[in-house]
Design an enzyme around this catalytic site. Sequence first.
Site, PDB file in Angstrom:
ATOM      1  N   THR A  35      52.991   4.485  19.623  1.00 29.65           N
ATOM      2  CA  THR A  35      52.490   5.568  20.481  1.00 29.65           C
ATOM      3  C   THR A  35      53.148   5.373  21.849  1.00 29.65           C
ATOM      4  OG1 THR A  35      50.674   4.258  21.391  1.00 29.65           O
ATOM      5  CG2 THR A  35      50.246   5.435  19.306  1.00 29.65           C
ATOM      6  N   THR A 124      36.175  -5.509  22.492  1.00 25.25           N
ATOM      7  CA  THR A 124      36.148  -5.553  23.957  1.00 25.25           C
ATOM      8  C   THR A 124      34.735  -5.728  24.494  1.00 25.25           C
ATOM      9  OG1 THR A 124      36.435  -4.116  25.888  1.00 25.25           O
ATOM     10  CG2 THR A 124      36.157  -3.002  23.804  1.00 25.25           C
ATOM     11  N   ASP A 125      34.631  -6.290  25.682  1.00 28.25           N
ATOM     12  CA  ASP A 125      33.311  -6.420  26.324  1.00 28.25           C
ATOM     13  C   ASP A 125      32.732  -5.059  26.699  1.00 28.25           C
ATOM     14  OD1 ASP A 125      34.998  -5.819  28.470  1.00 28.25           O
ATOM     15  OD2 ASP A 125      34.465  -7.574  29.671  1.00 28.25           O
ATOM     16  N   GLU A 126      33.578  -4.018  26.711  1.00 32.82           N
ATOM     17  CA  GLU A 126      33.079  -2.693  27.121  1.00 32.82           C
ATOM     18  C   GLU A 126      32.049  -2.134  26.146  1.00 32.82           C
ATOM     19  OE1 GLU A 126      35.820   0.096  28.723  1.00 32.82           O
ATOM     20  OE2 GLU A 126      36.984  -1.459  29.706  1.00 32.82           O
ATOM     21  N   TYR A 149      36.185   5.664  24.977  1.00 31.71           N
ATOM     22  CA  TYR A 149      36.930   4.493  24.465  1.00 31.71           C
ATOM     23  C   TYR A 149      35.960   3.416  23.991  1.00 31.71           C
ATOM     24  CZ  TYR A 149      39.014  -0.160  24.800  1.00 31.71           C
ATOM     25  OH  TYR A 149      39.379  -1.455  24.541  1.00 31.71           O
ATOM     26  N   LYS A 153      35.234   1.812  20.170  1.00 33.52           N
ATOM     27  CA  LYS A 153      35.357   0.393  19.805  1.00 33.52           C
ATOM     28  C   LYS A 153      34.023  -0.126  19.241  1.00 33.52           C
ATOM     29  CE  LYS A 153      38.496  -1.989  20.422  1.00 33.52           C
ATOM     30  NZ  LYS A 153      39.729  -2.294  19.618  1.00 33.52           N
ATOM     31  N   TYR A 206      39.627   3.331  42.756  1.00 32.28           N
ATOM     32  CA  TYR A 206      38.551   4.263  42.398  1.00 32.28           C
ATOM     33  C   TYR A 206      37.256   3.923  43.143  1.00 32.28           C
ATOM     34  CZ  TYR A 206      41.402   5.279  38.175  1.00 32.28           C
ATOM     35  OH  TYR A 206      42.397   5.612  37.295  1.00 32.28           O
ATOM     36  N   ASP A 271      36.074   8.567  42.098  1.00 31.04           N
ATOM     37  CA  ASP A 271      35.727   7.555  41.104  1.00 31.04           C
ATOM     38  C   ASP A 271      35.979   8.052  39.680  1.00 31.04           C
ATOM     39  OD1 ASP A 271      34.907   5.101  40.316  1.00 31.04           O
ATOM     40  OD2 ASP A 271      32.851   5.278  41.067  1.00 31.04           O
TER      41      ASP A 271
HETATM   42  P1  NAD Z   1      47.952  -1.223  24.157  1.00 26.98           P
HETATM   43  O1  NAD Z   1      47.546   0.192  24.405  1.00 26.98           O
HETATM   44  O2  NAD Z   1      48.887  -1.883  25.105  1.00 26.98           O
HETATM   45  O3  NAD Z   1      48.607  -1.328  22.697  1.00 26.98           O
HETATM   46  C1  NAD Z   1      48.077  -0.683  21.580  1.00 26.98           C
HETATM   47  C2  NAD Z   1      49.127  -0.723  20.487  1.00 26.98           C
HETATM   48  O4  NAD Z   1      48.565  -0.130  19.301  1.00 26.98           O
HETATM   49  C3  NAD Z   1      50.394   0.092  20.819  1.00 26.98           C
HETATM   50  O5  NAD Z   1      51.543  -0.658  20.473  1.00 26.98           O
HETATM   51  C4  NAD Z   1      50.261   1.349  19.944  1.00 26.98           C
HETATM   52  O6  NAD Z   1      51.523   1.880  19.557  1.00 26.98           O
HETATM   53  C5  NAD Z   1      49.490   0.804  18.751  1.00 26.98           C
HETATM   54  N1  NAD Z   1      48.706   1.826  18.034  1.00 26.98           N
HETATM   55  C6  NAD Z   1      47.832   2.718  18.571  1.00 26.98           C
HETATM   56  N2  NAD Z   1      47.292   3.481  17.604  1.00 26.98           N
HETATM   57  C7  NAD Z   1      47.828   3.060  16.426  1.00 26.98           C
HETATM   58  C8  NAD Z   1      47.657   3.445  15.072  1.00 26.98           C
HETATM   59  N3  NAD Z   1      46.824   4.441  14.733  1.00 26.98           N
HETATM   60  N4  NAD Z   1      48.354   2.798  14.102  1.00 26.98           N
HETATM   61  C9  NAD Z   1      49.199   1.786  14.441  1.00 26.98           C
HETATM   62  N5  NAD Z   1      49.422   1.391  15.710  1.00 26.98           N
HETATM   63  C10 NAD Z   1      48.739   2.020  16.689  1.00 26.98           C
HETATM   64  O7  NAD Z   1      46.590  -2.029  24.016  1.00 26.98           O
HETATM   65  P2  NAD Z   1      46.232  -3.531  24.456  1.00 26.98           P
HETATM   66  O8  NAD Z   1      45.785  -3.527  25.859  1.00 26.98           O
HETATM   67  O9  NAD Z   1      47.301  -4.436  23.993  1.00 26.98           O
HETATM   68  O10 NAD Z   1      44.928  -3.758  23.558  1.00 26.98           O
HETATM   69  C11 NAD Z   1      45.040  -4.211  22.220  1.00 26.98           C
HETATM   70  C12 NAD Z   1      43.656  -4.324  21.621  1.00 26.98           C
HETATM   71  O11 NAD Z   1      42.858  -5.217  22.376  1.00 26.98           O
HETATM   72  C13 NAD Z   1      42.881  -3.006  21.580  1.00 26.98           C
HETATM   73  O12 NAD Z   1      42.175  -2.940  20.353  1.00 26.98           O
HETATM   74  C14 NAD Z   1      41.926  -3.098  22.759  1.00 26.98           C
HETATM   75  O13 NAD Z   1      40.752  -2.360  22.501  1.00 26.98           O
HETATM   76  C15 NAD Z   1      41.648  -4.584  22.781  1.00 26.98           C
HETATM   77  N6  NAD Z   1      41.306  -5.164  24.094  1.00 26.98           N
HETATM   78  C16 NAD Z   1      42.106  -4.958  25.182  1.00 26.98           C
HETATM   79  C17 NAD Z   1      41.804  -5.564  26.402  1.00 26.98           C
HETATM   80  C18 NAD Z   1      42.673  -5.366  27.644  1.00 26.98           C
HETATM   81  O14 NAD Z   1      42.309  -5.821  28.714  1.00 26.98           O
HETATM   82  N7  NAD Z   1      43.837  -4.750  27.533  1.00 26.98           N
HETATM   83  C19 NAD Z   1      40.665  -6.379  26.502  1.00 26.98           C
HETATM   84  C20 NAD Z   1      39.853  -6.548  25.366  1.00 26.98           C
HETATM   85  C21 NAD Z   1      40.193  -5.953  24.176  1.00 26.98           C
HETATM   86  O1  DAU Z   2      37.112  -5.035  29.614  1.00 26.31           O
HETATM   87  C1  DAU Z   2      38.102  -4.909  28.632  1.00 26.31           C
HETATM   88  C2  DAU Z   2      38.821  -3.596  28.800  1.00 26.31           C
HETATM   89  O2  DAU Z   2      39.625  -3.720  29.974  1.00 26.31           O
HETATM   90  C3  DAU Z   2      39.673  -3.214  27.602  1.00 26.31           C
HETATM   91  O3  DAU Z   2      38.832  -3.004  26.493  1.00 26.31           O
HETATM   92  C4  DAU Z   2      40.486  -1.954  27.888  1.00 26.31           C
HETATM   93  O4  DAU Z   2      41.363  -1.687  26.797  1.00 26.31           O
HETATM   94  C5  DAU Z   2      41.299  -2.180  29.145  1.00 26.31           C
HETATM   95  O5  DAU Z   2      42.001  -1.002  29.482  1.00 26.31           O
HETATM   96  C6  DAU Z   2      40.396  -2.601  30.307  1.00 26.31           C
HETATM   97  O6  DAU Z   2      39.525  -1.499  30.713  1.00 26.31           O
HETATM   98  P1  DAU Z   2      39.211  -1.190  32.256  1.00 26.31           P
HETATM   99  O7  DAU Z   2      38.779   0.205  32.375  1.00 26.31           O
HETATM  100  O8  DAU Z   2      38.344  -2.244  32.846  1.00 26.31           O
HETATM  101  O9  DAU Z   2      40.717  -1.429  32.834  1.00 26.31           O
HETATM  102  P2  DAU Z   2      41.586  -0.605  33.899  1.00 26.31           P
HETATM  103  O10 DAU Z   2      42.795  -1.453  34.159  1.00 26.31           O
HETATM  104  O11 DAU Z   2      41.791   0.798  33.495  1.00 26.31           O
HETATM  105  O12 DAU Z   2      40.662  -0.622  35.193  1.00 26.31           O
HETATM  106  C7  DAU Z   2      40.211  -1.842  35.761  1.00 26.31           C
HETATM  107  C8  DAU Z   2      39.333  -1.483  36.954  1.00 26.31           C
HETATM  108  O13 DAU Z   2      40.160  -0.909  37.972  1.00 26.31           O
HETATM  109  C9  DAU Z   2      38.278  -0.434  36.641  1.00 26.31           C
HETATM  110  O14 DAU Z   2      37.100  -0.728  37.398  1.00 26.31           O
HETATM  111  C10 DAU Z   2      38.893   0.870  37.147  1.00 26.31           C
HETATM  112  C11 DAU Z   2      39.751   0.417  38.312  1.00 26.31           C
HETATM  113  N1  DAU Z   2      40.981   1.209  38.570  1.00 26.31           N
HETATM  114  C12 DAU Z   2      41.830   1.423  37.531  1.00 26.31           C
HETATM  115  C13 DAU Z   2      42.986   2.171  37.712  1.00 26.31           C
HETATM  116  C14 DAU Z   2      43.928   2.443  36.554  1.00 26.31           C
HETATM  117  C15 DAU Z   2      41.255   1.684  39.849  1.00 26.31           C
HETATM  118  O15 DAU Z   2      40.500   1.442  40.805  1.00 26.31           O
HETATM  119  N2  DAU Z   2      42.412   2.398  40.028  1.00 26.31           N
HETATM  120  C16 DAU Z   2      43.278   2.684  39.012  1.00 26.31           C
HETATM  121  O16 DAU Z   2      44.305   3.376  39.257  1.00 26.31           O
END
Ligand code: NAD
Ligand code: DAU
Length: 341
Positions: A35, A124-126, A149, A153, A206, A271
Amino acid sequence: MKLLVTGGAGFIGANYVRMLLERGGDRVVNLDLLTYAGNLENLAGCEDRPDYRFVRGDVRDRALLDRLLAEERIEAVVHFAAESHVDRSIDDPREFLDSNILGTQTLLESARRAGVARFLQVSTDEVYGSLGPTGLFTEDSPLAPNSPYAASKAAADLVCRAYHHTYGFPVLVTRCSNNYGPYQFPEKLIPLMIANALEGRPLPVYGDGRNVRDWLYVRDHCEAVDAVLRRGRPGEVYNVGGNNEMQNIQIVRLLLELLGLDESHITFVKDRPGHDRRYAIDATRIRDELGWAPRHRFREGIRATVDWYLANRAWWEKVRSGAYREYYDRLYGAGGRHTST
Ligand code: NAD
Ligand code: DAU
């Protein structure tokens, strides 16, 4: 072990695949739809290894999954693939429900039928919702997701639970806090702020900037996922966190300091709707049962991350062009959801 990793071209998945290949001893099949968030450049240098195979495909494609699991005689599945960005889920929830819930169920069903021995759902903790000023999420905290989202999850986690309860399928679930590190898509807070600062754009914080997240270096998360995959108890949930709570504004100020810039770049914007105030994780279970603890201090991890984005400007400039540019303008441009307050 013969592993199917889904979403291995995304941020955490690519870091996990790289960690496994560095370590050696496993066969890794990476299934990713590519994606907007999936990027094969995240795996540059891995392509020709005999212990690695990339397959472009969707976790909702049952026929492909059945074929792949049988052909590769997969023993374990690590399921990262998901739509992962909260703001995108607010704009357009449908794909999140489809990919994250039905994708997980399709994968569970195929893996169960194929007799896969371990299935790890990366969650995720969310899913626990938002905390007040005190307290921590434990594995027993009620599920109370607030964004589309998070709801997708939580629903996927419940389908995993049902597969364990009904079929005895060996599912494990990890619930991690916010990750940061190399290869994170620059729509998320830390890489977005670094890239904006380097391009001389405003840094959009935000609301009042006092929302709290618990930040964990991505490699520590990968090690936690691997520990649970190999040694966790099937049917269990394991919280994963960095014990490192910070307000968004503190993070943004620290990034500016590391980049040698002043605070005039910060702009407070509208926000996020339904914005969760605080996340904080109690990771006692994974520490006591599996001996996992984060190995990277935040100060070092964030410095390494800033250095990585400085050294890999071509990577994020390419990623930010095209479709991302349109998305960015829609969200932060004139009349967008996050225009100045
Ligand atoms: P990301 O968006 O960077 O990567 C997601 C990947 O999944 C991409 O490579 C995308 O191409 C692939 N994908 C999406 N839909 C698909 C489908 N239907 N079939 C096959 N591939 C598909 O995400 P990330 O930040 O690396 O997160 C990975 C996982 O960890 C997610 O499940 C997310 O919920 C979880 N997670 C993320 C965080 C965080 O802080 N980023 C924290 C806790 C949990
Ligand atoms: O807690 C785990 C989650 O963390 C994962 O499950 C999600 O996949 C991952 O995207 C992340 O979610 P958040 O919403 O916490 O992450 P994000 O980086 O989008 O935002 C972090 C914090 O920063 C949140 O309070 C929103 C704020 N923010 C974010 C963006 C993109 C801003 O203030 N400005 C911004 O432009």
